[in-house]
Design a protein around this motif. Structure first.
Motif, PDB file in Angstrom:
ATOM      1  N   THR A   1     -12.714  -3.955  45.089  1.00  0.00           N
ATOM      2  CA  THR A   1     -12.920  -3.363  43.771  1.00  0.00           C
ATOM      3  C   THR A   1     -13.198  -1.874  43.940  1.00  0.00           C
ATOM      4  O   THR A   1     -13.930  -1.462  44.832  1.00  0.00           O
ATOM      5  N   SER A   2     -12.573  -1.073  43.052  1.00  0.00           N
ATOM      6  CA  SER A   2     -12.761   0.380  43.070  1.00  0.00           C
ATOM      7  C   SER A   2     -12.741   0.849  41.623  1.00  0.00           C
ATOM      8  O   SER A   2     -11.682   1.105  41.054  1.00  0.00           O
ATOM      9  N   LEU A   3     -13.925   0.975  41.025  1.00  0.00           N
ATOM     10  CA  LEU A   3     -14.055   1.267  39.601  1.00  0.00           C
ATOM     11  C   LEU A   3     -14.941   2.489  39.379  1.00  0.00           C
ATOM     12  O   LEU A   3     -15.789   2.814  40.221  1.00  0.00           O
ATOM     13  N   PRO A   4     -14.773   3.181  38.251  1.00  0.00           N
ATOM     14  CA  PRO A   4     -15.469   4.454  38.053  1.00  0.00           C
ATOM     15  C   PRO A   4     -16.984   4.356  37.915  1.00  0.00           C
ATOM     16  O   PRO A   4     -17.710   5.198  38.451  1.00  0.00           O
ATOM     17  N   LEU A   5     -17.483   3.370  37.173  1.00  0.00           N
ATOM     18  CA  LEU A   5     -18.903   3.317  36.825  1.00  0.00           C
ATOM     19  C   LEU A   5     -19.531   1.988  37.251  1.00  0.00           C
ATOM     20  O   LEU A   5     -18.849   0.952  37.246  1.00  0.00           O
ATOM     21  N   PRO A   6     -20.819   1.991  37.582  1.00  0.00           N
ATOM     22  CA  PRO A   6     -21.486   0.719  37.878  1.00  0.00           C
ATOM     23  C   PRO A   6     -21.328  -0.308  36.761  1.00  0.00           C
ATOM     24  O   PRO A   6     -21.156  -1.500  37.033  1.00  0.00           O
ATOM     25  N   LYS A   7     -21.379   0.135  35.489  1.00  0.00           N
ATOM     26  CA  LYS A   7     -21.234  -0.792  34.374  1.00  0.00           C
ATOM     27  C   LYS A   7     -19.875  -1.479  34.392  1.00  0.00           C
ATOM     28  O   LYS A   7     -19.772  -2.675  34.065  1.00  0.00           O
ATOM     29  N   HIS A   8     -18.823  -0.754  34.735  1.00  0.00           N
ATOM     30  CA  HIS A   8     -17.501  -1.362  34.820  1.00  0.00           C
ATOM     31  C   HIS A   8     -17.509  -2.509  35.831  1.00  0.00           C
ATOM     32  O   HIS A   8     -16.898  -3.554  35.612  1.00  0.00           O
ATOM     33  N   LEU A   9     -18.207  -2.304  36.932  1.00  0.00           N
ATOM     34  CA  LEU A   9     -18.246  -3.308  37.991  1.00  0.00           C
ATOM     35  C   LEU A   9     -19.075  -4.517  37.570  1.00  0.00           C
ATOM     36  O   LEU A   9     -18.668  -5.669  37.792  1.00  0.00           O
ATOM     37  N   THR A  10     -20.240  -4.267  36.981  1.00  0.00           N
ATOM     38  CA  THR A  10     -21.079  -5.400  36.572  1.00  0.00           C
ATOM     39  C   THR A  10     -20.432  -6.188  35.443  1.00  0.00           C
ATOM     40  O   THR A  10     -20.520  -7.415  35.408  1.00  0.00           O
TER      41      THR A  10
END
Length: 292
Positions: free
Chosen positions: A62-71
């Motif tokens: 996973t490679s996403l911009p924001l911690p919220k996107h990941l959670t």
């Protein structure tokens, strides 16, 4: 081994393409069809959704911009951890804070899924070249199981301990680097106002104690007024904010990082958010200073 990759933009795309080049069975997903197409030009397949990808992957990057996107992806809105096979692993290369990394690691374990936090040390060019430094954190036995895979997309893999140490290291690195970019911008403007030729100024600074990675990387951008984003002001502000918040949680003073956050926020307010973080230099032009 079936490898999934969610988030194949500037950073993730380079890593995904290197996995394809090394012969892995790679399936990718991204909201950007263009980003997916750039991977498929090399090889691999595309998934219709993150859920489809999660259900089939043995290894999920996973490679996403924001911690919220990941959670939201892993735990909350889409909860794809609940779809992953027992014994599979999530390898996250995003820049996230230690508290988020711990929550995701614990949530993964509850689903029988391993979790490695593997933040990256440099930029998209190094991701594409396969020279991107990786700073890994998680259970040692999980790290050792996937070390060969990590070595296939990096020439420099380092184990720091658990997920808190790996993600904390990346944030500290960004705080130092981005604060240095501010001091560099300020110093270059002072030197230019003193009448020193800008090119000569940068060349000679590199022979002194003022030399730095930021001078090498962003000095030419400033010199040529080319602020095409390598790493945007928006993302820089996000990372510096994560660092300031981490320091607060640790009850650790960070006045210079707080000042850096203030200036990168000013750069966003000035309309430079989508430009390279070197665009903060424009805040130090005399007209900009007088107007603040």
């Amino acid at each position: 081994m079936k490898v999934g990759f969610i988030g194949v933009g500037r950073m993730g795309g380079g890593l995904a393409r290197n996995l394809v080049r090394h012969g892995y069975d790679v399936t990718v997903f991204d909201l950007s069809e263009e980003a997916v197409s750039r991977v498929l030009e090399i090889g691999g397949t595309a998934a219709a959704s993150p859920s489809e990808l999660a259900a089939s992957a043995d290894v999920l990057f996973t490679s996403l911009p924001l911690p919220k996107h990941l959670t939201d992806l892993l735990v909350h809105e889409e909860n794809i951890l609940g779809l992953m096979k027992s014994g599979s692993v999530v390898i996250d290369v995003s820049t996230i804070d230690p508290s988020t990394a711990r929550m995701l690691s614990d949530a993964s374990a509850r689903h029988g899924v391993a979790f490695l936090a593997c933040p990256l040390g440099k930029g998209p060019l190094q991701a594409e070249e396969g020279t991107q430094p990786i700073y890994a954190g998680g259970r040692r036995e999980v790290y050792e199981t996937y070390l060969d895979l990590l070595n296939d997309i990096s020439t420099s893999v380092h184990y720091l301990g658990d997920v808190e140490q790996a993600t904390g290291f990346k944030i500290v690195s960004n705080l130092i680097g981005m604060t240095n970019a501010l001091v560099l911008s300020e110093g270059l403007r002072i030197g230019e106002e003193a009448g020193i030729d800008p090119l000569l100024l940068q060349q000679l600074l590199a022979t002194t104690g003022a030399d730095s990675y930021q001078l090498t990387l962003r000095g030419p951008k400033i010199l040529n007024e080319d602020f095409t984003p390598g790493f945007s002001v928006h993302l820089t502000r996000k990372d510096v904010r994560l660092g300031v918040e981490m320091a607060s949680e640790l009850n650790q003073p960070c006045p210079f990082s707080e000042l850096a956050l203030e200036y990168f926020s000013k750069a966003v307010d000035a309309g430079y958010g989508d430009e390279d973080c070197a665009a903060v230099y424009k805040l130090f032009k005399p007209t900009a200073v007088r107007s603040q």
